[in-house]
Every structure is written in C-alpha cells, then in structure tokens.
Design an enzyme around this catalytic site. Structure first.
Site, mmCIF file in Angstrom:
data_model
loop_
_atom_site.group_PDB
_atom_site.id
_atom_site.type_symbol
_atom_site.label_atom_id
_atom_site.label_comp_id
_atom_site.label_asym_id
_atom_site.label_seq_id
_atom_site.Cartn_x
_atom_site.Cartn_y
_atom_site.Cartn_z
ATOM 1 N N CYS A 143 -8.846 8.072 -8.972
ATOM 2 C CA CYS A 143 -8.146 7.942 -7.683
ATOM 3 C C CYS A 143 -8.024 9.355 -7.120
ATOM 4 O O CYS A 143 -8.776 10.247 -7.552
ATOM 5 C CB CYS A 143 -6.804 7.224 -7.827
ATOM 6 S SG CYS A 143 -5.598 8.020 -8.907
HETATM 7 C C1 RB5 Z 1 -4.229 7.698 -2.144
HETATM 8 O O1 RB5 Z 1 -3.770 6.390 -1.992
HETATM 9 C C2 RB5 Z 1 -3.711 8.286 -3.419
HETATM 10 O O2 RB5 Z 1 -2.342 8.093 -3.519
HETATM 11 C C3 RB5 Z 1 -4.381 7.693 -4.658
HETATM 12 O O3 RB5 Z 1 -5.759 7.843 -4.595
HETATM 13 C C4 RB5 Z 1 -3.938 8.317 -5.971
HETATM 14 O O4 RB5 Z 1 -4.029 9.697 -5.925
HETATM 15 C C5 RB5 Z 1 -2.657 7.874 -6.487
HETATM 16 O O5 RB5 Z 1 -2.138 8.339 -7.506
#
Ligand code: RB5
Length: 163
Positions: A74
């Site tokens: 993420c």
């Molecule tokens: C973006 O939604 C971001 O919050 C996600 O990719 C991640 O970093 C969450 O922990």
C-alpha cells in the site's frame, strides 16, 4: 493445482496506491525459480476496494494453505500490516530494511511482508524480497517459544472477545 513442496506459493496484493509498484514486483516474482505459484489478489484497476479488504482476502490464501506467504503493498505498508494482523493466525510485518526482513521470518515466523510504495524504491524492494524468498523459520530455534507466546496472546484475546 498441486504445490511443489520445495518451492514457495506467494499471494501478492495492493491497493490502488500500490498498484504499479506491485505489478513491477510481480514481473520479478513471475521469473523467480523459487516460486511455484503466484496469486494476485490485489485491487483490479476498475475495482473499488480498501486496503483492509485486499489484506483480508490475500491472507485467507495463507490460512487455507494455498499460499505460504503474502506480499502486500500500500502507500506505507502500514495499513496492510494492521489489517492482515486482524486475521487470526496471521503474523504480518512492515519492513523496508534487510535486518527486519530477515528477522520477520527467522524470529517472528511472519507469513506476511508489507511494503510501502511511497516509502521504498522498487529496486530496493526487489533486493529485499530476493533475500526474503531464501528465508525459512526454524521451528527448533529459540524463537519458536516467542512465536508460541504470540499465538497464546491471540488465543486469550479471541476467547475474551466472544464472551
Ligand atoms: C492511501 O489510502 C494510503 O492510506 C494507503 O495506501 C496505505 O498507505 C495505508 O496504510
């Protein structure tokens, strides 16, 4: 599909933020002879899904034994790890350095490695994953008792929740 016991089955996933990064890692993983089966449970380009739900559906593959490990991307690697750790039986970490990647398997028997596409460069991520694929937890090591203790904490708290 029958798994090759000498190789790893890996499930990968990302949210929309980690999509391109995950796909770059996927190309490297597809070419890696240590991997038998590669499953992509990541967000599809037209899919509206939160990172928590990508984490959940990806680690299910670990729990069922379809995958040995999960690699989740993420923005930071944090939300994926928090979400994955909400699933009983899962030990997920966020790691962007070699020592932590090594200890995540050798000390913590973590089945899930999370990375942040906004934190680390893709070439460094590939190098860390290259090392990760060679690591195996030794159930005879002194770390086994610590992993058992993690599992006990989980069991106590699951039992408390349903009362
Ligand atoms: C973006 O939604 C971001 O919050 C996600 O990719 C991640 O970093 C969450 O922990």
């Amino acid at each position: 599909m029958t798994k090759n016991p000498d190789k790893l089955s890996i499930v990968i996933g990302s949210d929309s933020v980690g999509y391109d990064f995950k796909n770059q890692l996927k190309v490297a993983l597809e070419a890696d002879p240590r991997i038998d089966i590669l499953i992509d449970e990541g967000a599809k380009p037209d899919e509206s899904i939160r990172y928590a739900n990508v984490a959940e559906r990806s680690v299910q593959k670990v729990l069922t034994g379809e995958a040995d490990r999960a690699l989740l991307i993420c923005g930071t690697g944090l939300g994926m790890a928090i979400s994955a750790n909400k699933v009983a039986g899962i030990r997920a970490v966020t790691a962007h350095d070699i020592y932590s990647v090594e200890r995540s398997v050798l000390s913590n028997d973590a089945q899930v490695l999370c990375m942040g596409a906004r934190v680390i460069g893709v070439e460094l991520a590939k190098r860390l994953i290259d090392r990760w694929l060679d690591l195996r937890f030794d159930p005879e090591s002194h770390s086994a008792a610590n992993v058992d203790a993690i599992c006990s904490v989980e069991s106590h708290n699951l039992a408390r929740k349903i009362r």
